[in-house]
Structures are given as structure tokens and as C-alpha cells.
Design a protein around this motif. Sequence first.
Motif, PDB file in Angstrom:
ATOM      1  N   GLN A  10      13.697 -29.126 -20.958  1.00  0.00           N
ATOM      2  CA  GLN A  10      14.283 -28.244 -21.967  1.00  0.00           C
ATOM      3  C   GLN A  10      13.934 -26.784 -21.687  1.00  0.00           C
ATOM      4  OE1 GLN A  10      13.040 -29.645 -25.865  1.00  0.00           O
ATOM      5  NE2 GLN A  10      15.135 -30.310 -26.252  1.00  0.00           N
ATOM      6  N   ALA A  11      12.675 -26.546 -21.324  1.00  0.00           N
ATOM      7  CA  ALA A  11      12.239 -25.181 -21.034  1.00  0.00           C
ATOM      8  C   ALA A  11      13.005 -24.618 -19.831  1.00  0.00           C
ATOM      9  CB  ALA A  11      10.731 -25.146 -20.784  1.00  0.00           C
ATOM     10  N   LEU A  12      13.207 -25.453 -18.822  1.00  0.00           N
ATOM     11  CA  LEU A  12      13.942 -25.015 -17.625  1.00  0.00           C
ATOM     12  C   LEU A  12      15.381 -24.622 -17.967  1.00  0.00           C
ATOM     13  CD1 LEU A  12      12.717 -27.374 -14.790  1.00  0.00           C
ATOM     14  CD2 LEU A  12      12.831 -24.883 -14.672  1.00  0.00           C
ATOM     15  N   LYS A  13      15.995 -25.372 -18.886  1.00  0.00           N
ATOM     16  CA  LYS A  13      17.366 -25.040 -19.299  1.00  0.00           C
ATOM     17  C   LYS A  13      17.440 -23.642 -19.899  1.00  0.00           C
ATOM     18  CE  LYS A  13      18.950 -29.712 -20.135  1.00  0.00           C
ATOM     19  NZ  LYS A  13      18.722 -30.762 -21.131  1.00  0.00           N
ATOM     20  N   LYS A  14      16.369 -23.233 -20.589  1.00  0.00           N
ATOM     21  CA  LYS A  14      16.352 -21.917 -21.239  1.00  0.00           C
ATOM     22  C   LYS A  14      16.286 -20.781 -20.215  1.00  0.00           C
ATOM     23  CE  LYS A  14      15.754 -23.542 -25.520  1.00  0.00           C
ATOM     24  NZ  LYS A  14      16.882 -23.790 -26.367  1.00  0.00           N
ATOM     25  N   VAL A  15      15.860 -21.082 -18.988  1.00  0.00           N
ATOM     26  CA  VAL A  15      15.745 -20.047 -17.947  1.00  0.00           C
ATOM     27  C   VAL A  15      16.677 -20.342 -16.775  1.00  0.00           C
ATOM     28  CG1 VAL A  15      13.401 -19.318 -18.558  1.00  0.00           C
ATOM     29  CG2 VAL A  15      13.710 -21.193 -16.925  1.00  0.00           C
ATOM     30  N   ASN A  16      17.812 -20.976 -17.082  1.00  0.00           N
ATOM     31  CA  ASN A  16      18.809 -21.299 -16.045  1.00  0.00           C
ATOM     32  C   ASN A  16      18.220 -22.068 -14.868  1.00  0.00           C
ATOM     33  OD1 ASN A  16      20.758 -19.937 -17.551  1.00  0.00           O
ATOM     34  ND2 ASN A  16      20.256 -17.993 -16.571  1.00  0.00           N
ATOM     35  N   ASN A  17      17.301 -22.990 -15.181  1.00  0.00           N
ATOM     36  CA  ASN A  17      16.665 -23.851 -14.174  1.00  0.00           C
ATOM     37  C   ASN A  17      15.911 -23.085 -13.088  1.00  0.00           C
ATOM     38  OD1 ASN A  17      17.281 -26.506 -15.152  1.00  0.00           O
ATOM     39  ND2 ASN A  17      19.402 -26.066 -14.652  1.00  0.00           N
ATOM     40  N   ASP A  18      15.422 -21.903 -13.439  1.00  0.00           N
ATOM     41  CA  ASP A  18      14.652 -21.103 -12.484  1.00  0.00           C
ATOM     42  C   ASP A  18      13.159 -21.374 -12.697  1.00  0.00           C
ATOM     43  OD1 ASP A  18      13.275 -19.086 -11.077  1.00  0.00           O
ATOM     44  OD2 ASP A  18      15.031 -17.786 -11.165  1.00  0.00           O
ATOM     45  N   ARG A  19      12.597 -22.224 -11.835  1.00  0.00           N
ATOM     46  CA  ARG A  19      11.192 -22.617 -11.981  1.00  0.00           C
ATOM     47  C   ARG A  19      10.239 -21.426 -11.811  1.00  0.00           C
ATOM     48  NH1 ARG A  19      10.412 -28.076 -11.911  1.00  0.00           N
ATOM     49  NH2 ARG A  19      12.310 -29.268 -11.554  1.00  0.00           N
ATOM     50  N   TYR A  20      10.631 -20.480 -10.971  1.00  0.00           N
ATOM     51  CA  TYR A  20       9.800 -19.299 -10.744  1.00  0.00           C
ATOM     52  C   TYR A  20       9.668 -18.485 -12.034  1.00  0.00           C
ATOM     53  CZ  TYR A  20       8.250 -14.861  -8.754  1.00  0.00           C
ATOM     54  OH  TYR A  20       7.555 -13.721  -8.487  1.00  0.00           O
ATOM     55  N   ILE A  21      10.804 -18.229 -12.684  1.00  0.00           N
ATOM     56  CA  ILE A  21      10.790 -17.470 -13.936  1.00  0.00           C
ATOM     57  C   ILE A  21      10.003 -18.228 -15.004  1.00  0.00           C
ATOM     58  CG2 ILE A  21      12.233 -16.736 -15.886  1.00  0.00           C
ATOM     59  CD1 ILE A  21      14.299 -15.793 -13.824  1.00  0.00           C
ATOM     60  N   LEU A  22      10.220 -19.543 -15.068  1.00  0.00           N
ATOM     61  CA  LEU A  22       9.501 -20.338 -16.068  1.00  0.00           C
ATOM     62  C   LEU A  22       7.992 -20.271 -15.828  1.00  0.00           C
ATOM     63  CD1 LEU A  22       9.643 -22.191 -18.514  1.00  0.00           C
ATOM     64  CD2 LEU A  22       9.825 -24.128 -16.939  1.00  0.00           C
ATOM     65  N   ALA A  23       7.586 -20.377 -14.577  1.00  0.00           N
ATOM     66  CA  ALA A  23       6.153 -20.323 -14.254  1.00  0.00           C
ATOM     67  C   ALA A  23       5.546 -18.987 -14.663  1.00  0.00           C
ATOM     68  CB  ALA A  23       5.938 -20.565 -12.760  1.00  0.00           C
ATOM     69  N   ILE A  24       6.254 -17.899 -14.387  1.00  0.00           N
ATOM     70  CA  ILE A  24       5.765 -16.567 -14.767  1.00  0.00           C
ATOM     71  C   ILE A  24       5.676 -16.443 -16.289  1.00  0.00           C
ATOM     72  CG2 ILE A  24       6.342 -14.106 -14.818  1.00  0.00           C
ATOM     73  CD1 ILE A  24       7.526 -14.494 -12.000  1.00  0.00           C
ATOM     74  N   ALA A  25       6.731 -16.888 -16.967  1.00  0.00           N
ATOM     75  CA  ALA A  25       6.774 -16.778 -18.423  1.00  0.00           C
ATOM     76  C   ALA A  25       5.665 -17.598 -19.074  1.00  0.00           C
ATOM     77  CB  ALA A  25       8.143 -17.224 -18.935  1.00  0.00           C
ATOM     78  N   VAL A  26       5.470 -18.823 -18.594  1.00  0.00           N
ATOM     79  CA  VAL A  26       4.414 -19.682 -19.149  1.00  0.00           C
ATOM     80  C   VAL A  26       3.048 -19.055 -18.878  1.00  0.00           C
ATOM     81  CG1 VAL A  26       3.241 -21.915 -18.899  1.00  0.00           C
ATOM     82  CG2 VAL A  26       5.730 -21.831 -19.101  1.00  0.00           C
ATOM     83  N   GLY A  27       2.861 -18.535 -17.681  1.00  0.00           N
ATOM     84  CA  GLY A  27       1.590 -17.896 -17.350  1.00  0.00           C
ATOM     85  C   GLY A  27       1.298 -16.690 -18.222  1.00  0.00           C
ATOM     86  N   GLN A  28       2.307 -15.846 -18.417  1.00  0.00           N
ATOM     87  CA  GLN A  28       2.129 -14.652 -19.258  1.00  0.00           C
ATOM     88  C   GLN A  28       1.839 -15.030 -20.696  1.00  0.00           C
ATOM     89  OE1 GLN A  28       5.682 -12.290 -18.730  1.00  0.00           O
ATOM     90  NE2 GLN A  28       4.883 -11.265 -16.931  1.00  0.00           N
ATOM     91  N   ALA A  54       2.805 -22.731 -24.610  1.00  0.00           N
ATOM     92  CA  ALA A  54       3.823 -21.840 -24.047  1.00  0.00           C
ATOM     93  C   ALA A  54       5.084 -22.607 -23.652  1.00  0.00           C
ATOM     94  CB  ALA A  54       3.255 -21.088 -22.836  1.00  0.00           C
ATOM     95  N   ILE A  55       4.908 -23.751 -22.994  1.00  0.00           N
ATOM     96  CA  ILE A  55       6.066 -24.570 -22.590  1.00  0.00           C
ATOM     97  C   ILE A  55       6.843 -25.017 -23.824  1.00  0.00           C
ATOM     98  CG2 ILE A  55       6.747 -26.810 -21.602  1.00  0.00           C
ATOM     99  CD1 ILE A  55       4.327 -26.363 -19.620  1.00  0.00           C
ATOM    100  N   ASP A  56       6.129 -25.468 -24.858  1.00  0.00           N
ATOM    101  CA  ASP A  56       6.793 -25.908 -26.084  1.00  0.00           C
ATOM    102  C   ASP A  56       7.534 -24.761 -26.758  1.00  0.00           C
ATOM    103  OD1 ASP A  56       5.847 -28.424 -25.670  1.00  0.00           O
ATOM    104  OD2 ASP A  56       4.783 -28.599 -27.579  1.00  0.00           O
ATOM    105  N   GLU A  57       6.909 -23.581 -26.780  1.00  0.00           N
ATOM    106  CA  GLU A  57       7.558 -22.416 -27.405  1.00  0.00           C
ATOM    107  C   GLU A  57       8.859 -22.081 -26.690  1.00  0.00           C
ATOM    108  OE1 GLU A  57       3.769 -19.932 -29.253  1.00  0.00           O
ATOM    109  OE2 GLU A  57       4.538 -19.375 -27.281  1.00  0.00           O
ATOM    110  N   ILE A  58       8.846 -22.139 -25.374  1.00  0.00           N
ATOM    111  CA  ILE A  58      10.052 -21.846 -24.596  1.00  0.00           C
ATOM    112  C   ILE A  58      11.081 -22.961 -24.778  1.00  0.00           C
ATOM    113  CG2 ILE A  58      10.987 -21.512 -22.272  1.00  0.00           C
ATOM    114  CD1 ILE A  58       8.151 -20.242 -21.606  1.00  0.00           C
ATOM    115  N   ALA A  59      10.634 -24.210 -24.704  1.00  0.00           N
ATOM    116  CA  ALA A  59      11.538 -25.364 -24.809  1.00  0.00           C
ATOM    117  C   ALA A  59      12.254 -25.398 -26.156  1.00  0.00           C
ATOM    118  CB  ALA A  59      10.769 -26.659 -24.592  1.00  0.00           C
ATOM    119  N   THR A  60      11.533 -25.063 -27.226  1.00  0.00           N
ATOM    120  CA  THR A  60      12.141 -25.120 -28.554  1.00  0.00           C
ATOM    121  C   THR A  60      12.917 -23.854 -28.888  1.00  0.00           C
ATOM    122  OG1 THR A  60      10.092 -24.317 -29.566  1.00  0.00           O
ATOM    123  CG2 THR A  60      10.415 -26.706 -29.504  1.00  0.00           C
ATOM    124  N   GLY A  61      12.783 -22.842 -28.041  1.00  0.00           N
ATOM    125  CA  GLY A  61      13.557 -21.617 -28.251  1.00  0.00           C
ATOM    126  C   GLY A  61      12.918 -20.600 -29.176  1.00  0.00           C
TER     127      GLY A  61
END
Length: 72
Positions: A10-28, A54-61
Motif C-alpha cells: 500500500q505504501a509503495l502505491k502511494k509513491v508510484n512504486n518507487d522503492r527509493y522514494i519510499l525508503a527515503i520517506a520512511v527514513g526521514q 512511518a510505513i503505516d502512516e504512508i500506507a494509510t495516507g
Amino acid sequence: MMRLEERMSQALKKVNNDRYILAIAVGQRADELSKGAKPLLDKNTQNMKYTDIAIDEIATGVLKIEGLVHKD
């Protein structure tokens, strides 16, 4: 509660399946949480790791990732 794979999907869908962006966002976000930022989730996060919050916050929007995601 959703399994990690589902939340990641779900979180990946929010960032157009860009794992790099998701990793940065979760880290920040995990860094912000570790420094005292309040979780945005409507559930008890006391026993959760910062990265899981962080993953849950992104996944749930509830956490929007701005400036990194290019929406066409």
C-alpha cells in the motif's frame, strides 16, 4: 492489523512504486518520530518501531510525501 507485506504494498502505491522514494520517506519520518514527532495514526503506537509507524502512516495516507513524487 495488516501484515507488513500488505502495508509495504500500500505504501509503495502511494509513491508510484518507487522503492527509493519510499525508503527515503520512511527514513526521514522515522528520524522525526525518534526526535519526538507525534505519530499520525489513530492507534496505539507504543510498541511499534519508528519505521513501522512511518510505513503505516504512508500506507494509510495520513502522511503525504510531497516534493518527491511526480504525479503525471
